[in-house]
Design a protein around this motif. Structure first.
Motif, PDB file in Angstrom:
ATOM      1  N   GLU A 136       0.813  -1.220   0.000  1.00 55.33           N
ATOM      2  CA  GLU A 136       0.000   0.000   0.000  1.00 55.33           C
ATOM      3  C   GLU A 136       0.843   1.265   0.000  1.00 55.33           C
ATOM      4  OE1 GLU A 136      -2.340   3.363   1.436  1.00 55.33           O
ATOM      5  OE2 GLU A 136      -0.644   2.420   2.489  1.00 55.33           O
ATOM      6  N   PHE A 138       3.310   2.018  -1.639  1.00 53.15           N
ATOM      7  CA  PHE A 138       3.706   2.413  -2.996  1.00 53.15           C
ATOM      8  C   PHE A 138       2.591   3.176  -3.707  1.00 53.15           C
ATOM      9  CE2 PHE A 138       6.594  -0.992  -1.855  1.00 53.15           C
ATOM     10  CZ  PHE A 138       7.824  -0.446  -2.208  1.00 53.15           C
ATOM     11  N   ASP A 139       1.357   2.990  -3.273  1.00 55.26           N
ATOM     12  CA  ASP A 139       0.271   3.834  -3.796  1.00 55.26           C
ATOM     13  C   ASP A 139       0.476   5.279  -3.360  1.00 55.26           C
ATOM     14  OD1 ASP A 139      -1.099   1.853  -5.169  1.00 55.26           O
ATOM     15  OD2 ASP A 139      -2.337   1.314  -3.437  1.00 55.26           O
ATOM     16  N   ARG A 140       0.910   5.455  -2.105  1.00 61.73           N
ATOM     17  CA  ARG A 140       1.183   6.816  -1.614  1.00 61.73           C
ATOM     18  C   ARG A 140       2.337   7.434  -2.403  1.00 61.73           C
ATOM     19  NH1 ARG A 140      -2.352   4.669   0.399  1.00 61.73           N
ATOM     20  NH2 ARG A 140      -3.233   5.733  -1.405  1.00 61.73           N
ATOM     21  N   LYS A 142       3.231   6.760  -5.379  1.00 62.13           N
ATOM     22  CA  LYS A 142       2.768   7.086  -6.726  1.00 62.13           C
ATOM     23  C   LYS A 142       1.988   8.400  -6.720  1.00 62.13           C
ATOM     24  CE  LYS A 142       0.255   5.221 -10.702  1.00 62.13           C
ATOM     25  NZ  LYS A 142      -0.456   4.050 -11.275  1.00 62.13           N
ATOM     26  N   GLU A 143       1.137   8.586  -5.716  1.00 58.41           N
ATOM     27  CA  GLU A 143       0.367   9.828  -5.599  1.00 58.41           C
ATOM     28  C   GLU A 143       1.299  11.034  -5.473  1.00 58.41           C
ATOM     29  OE1 GLU A 143      -2.000   9.110  -2.178  1.00 58.41           O
ATOM     30  OE2 GLU A 143      -3.344   7.689  -3.187  1.00 58.41           O
ATOM     31  N   GLN A 148       6.111   5.680 -10.764  1.00 55.04           N
ATOM     32  CA  GLN A 148       4.989   5.491 -11.677  1.00 55.04           C
ATOM     33  C   GLN A 148       4.347   4.122 -11.523  1.00 55.04           C
ATOM     34  OE1 GLN A 148       5.130   6.787 -15.772  1.00 55.04           O
ATOM     35  NE2 GLN A 148       7.028   7.908 -15.408  1.00 55.04           N
ATOM     36  N   ASN A 149       5.177   3.103 -11.228  1.00 49.53           N
ATOM     37  CA  ASN A 149       4.665   1.726 -11.169  1.00 49.53           C
ATOM     38  C   ASN A 149       5.406   0.916 -10.117  1.00 49.53           C
ATOM     39  OD1 ASN A 149       2.859   1.438 -13.767  1.00 49.53           O
ATOM     40  ND2 ASN A 149       4.715   2.501 -14.436  1.00 49.53           N
ATOM     41  N   TYR A 166      -2.188  -8.338  -5.799  1.00 51.18           N
ATOM     42  CA  TYR A 166      -2.265  -6.917  -5.460  1.00 51.18           C
ATOM     43  C   TYR A 166      -2.476  -6.119  -6.748  1.00 51.18           C
ATOM     44  CZ  TYR A 166      -0.514  -8.192  -0.836  1.00 51.18           C
ATOM     45  OH  TYR A 166      -0.372  -8.740   0.408  1.00 51.18           O
ATOM     46  N   ASN A 168      -2.004  -3.123  -7.518  1.00 45.24           N
ATOM     47  CA  ASN A 168      -1.007  -2.126  -7.916  1.00 45.24           C
ATOM     48  C   ASN A 168       0.300  -2.754  -8.396  1.00 45.24           C
ATOM     49  OD1 ASN A 168      -0.168  -3.017  -5.380  1.00 45.24           O
ATOM     50  ND2 ASN A 168       0.402  -0.981  -4.640  1.00 45.24           N
ATOM     51  N   THR A 170       2.270  -4.140 -11.203  1.00 50.25           N
ATOM     52  CA  THR A 170       2.139  -4.061 -12.658  1.00 50.25           C
ATOM     53  C   THR A 170       3.100  -4.990 -13.392  1.00 50.25           C
ATOM     54  OG1 THR A 170       3.759  -2.270 -12.848  1.00 50.25           O
ATOM     55  CG2 THR A 170       1.469  -1.633 -12.480  1.00 50.25           C
TER      56      THR A 170
END
Length: 328
Positions: A136, A138-140, A142-143, A148-149, A166, A168, A170
């Motif tokens: 999770e 890594f979502d932050r 990315k924001e 990017q991925n 998961y 996210n 890729t």
């Protein structure tokens, strides 16, 4: 050079790309930035647009060289790095969201880039795959525009299957070659179903599949092919794909008979990997420009025949599969 889609990233990447574990020179030698610059620039000149590195390669020197390349070229070059292996000891408890953030920010400073095209967890312990909070964070990131991925580099099929659950994640980086064929049974299908890009590492089984080694070949004391044959330093499967050296030599001799008149098996071994459409790219390493040129030859080879593929499969089933198949 042909290009393939790297899963959900949407990147169009060279099917033959470059891994930079050895880009600074031979195993155990001091990192040579001139050597790295020569190889990296020759790679881009040859049509390669995807470079895989890690914060632990050359103690960060590989990242510096890759960042310098990207900043000096006008071409679109996708950079993938990895994090986690700096943790000492490299155990589940050492993985925290704070540590992951620290590693990403350090890689950005090392490469002098504003964002990472792809950050990959670097073969984490199996328990980490069951901790959503690690994925999770890594979502932050990315924001915040720092990545990017997210991708994951795995040792085992089971880890790969868990990682791609998961949303996210890729990309998946895995070992796949003539001596490591289990991923084709389920993992390839699941990755394709979820649109996860597959990045293939160790495609030459640590050089065994070049056909240039013999029972008399010696490796430097600092070379993992000397000190890690039984997994003394890291996962045994990273060295000769976990295959017993002498068994591997015997299998290579049989493979040579399928391709007479080919003194260098490396391009054929890479072409074999690329026969699988689920693969996005293969990332063989190079410690000197000649090795890079050998790898690039695979782009010009014709497809292997169905008979050749069946014969390679038969050699694997008879000599290699009993030794390694269910382990990884």
């Amino acid at each position: 050079m042909q290009y393939r889609k790297l899963g959900k990233t949407g990147f169009s990447v060279s099917e033959i790309s470059l891994g930079t574990w050895q880009v600074g020179g031979k195993w155990g030698d001091p990192f040579s930035h001139s050597n790295a610059d020569n190889i990296l620039n020759a790679a881009v000149d040859g049509g390669i647009n995807f470079i895989d590195t890690a914060d632990v390669y050359g103690d960060g020197e590989s990242e510096k060289a890759v960042g310098r390349l990207v900043r000096s070229r006008s071409e679109q070059i996708y950079v993938a790095t990895k994090c986690g292996r700096q943790l000492q000891p490299h155990v589940n408890d050492a993985y925290t969201p704070e540590a992951m953030r620290m590693f990403v920010e350090a890689s950005l400073r090392n490469m002098q880039l504003e964002t990472l095209d792809l950050i990959q967890l670097h073969c984490p312990p199996t328990e980490v795959y069951y901790r959503p909070e690690i994925f999770e964070v890594f979502d932050r990131l990315k924001e915040e525009g720092k990545i990017q991925n997210l991708g994951v580099s795995v040792e085992k099929v089971e880890e790969g299957l868990k990682a791609i659950e998961y949303a996210n994640v890729t990309t998946l980086q895995l070992i796949f070659n003539m001596f490591r064929q289990r991923p084709t049974e389920l993992l390839f299908k699941e990755a394709q179903r979820r649109d996860v890009g597959l990045i293939v590492r160790v495609p030459l089984a640590s050089g065994l599949l070049t056909g240039k080694f013999s029972a008399d070949t010696s490796f430097a004391p600092e070379d993992h092919r000397n000190f890690n044959r039984q997994g003394e330093a890291f996962d045994k499967g990273e060295t000769f794909s976990g295959v017993d050296y002498n068994t591997g030599l015997e299998a290579v001799e049989e493979i040579k008979q399928l391709f007479p008149g080919q003194p260098n098996l490396a391009p054929i071994a890479l072409r074999w990997v690329l026969m699988f459409n689920e693969v996005s790219c293969v990332i063989p390493g190079a410690s000197k420009p000649e090795q890079l040129n050998s790898n690039l030859q695979a782009a010009d080879l014709p497809a292997l025949s169905s008979e050749q593929l069946q014969q390679v499969q038969a050699i694997y089933d008879r000599k290699i599969k009993p030794q390694v198949h269910q382990i990884w």
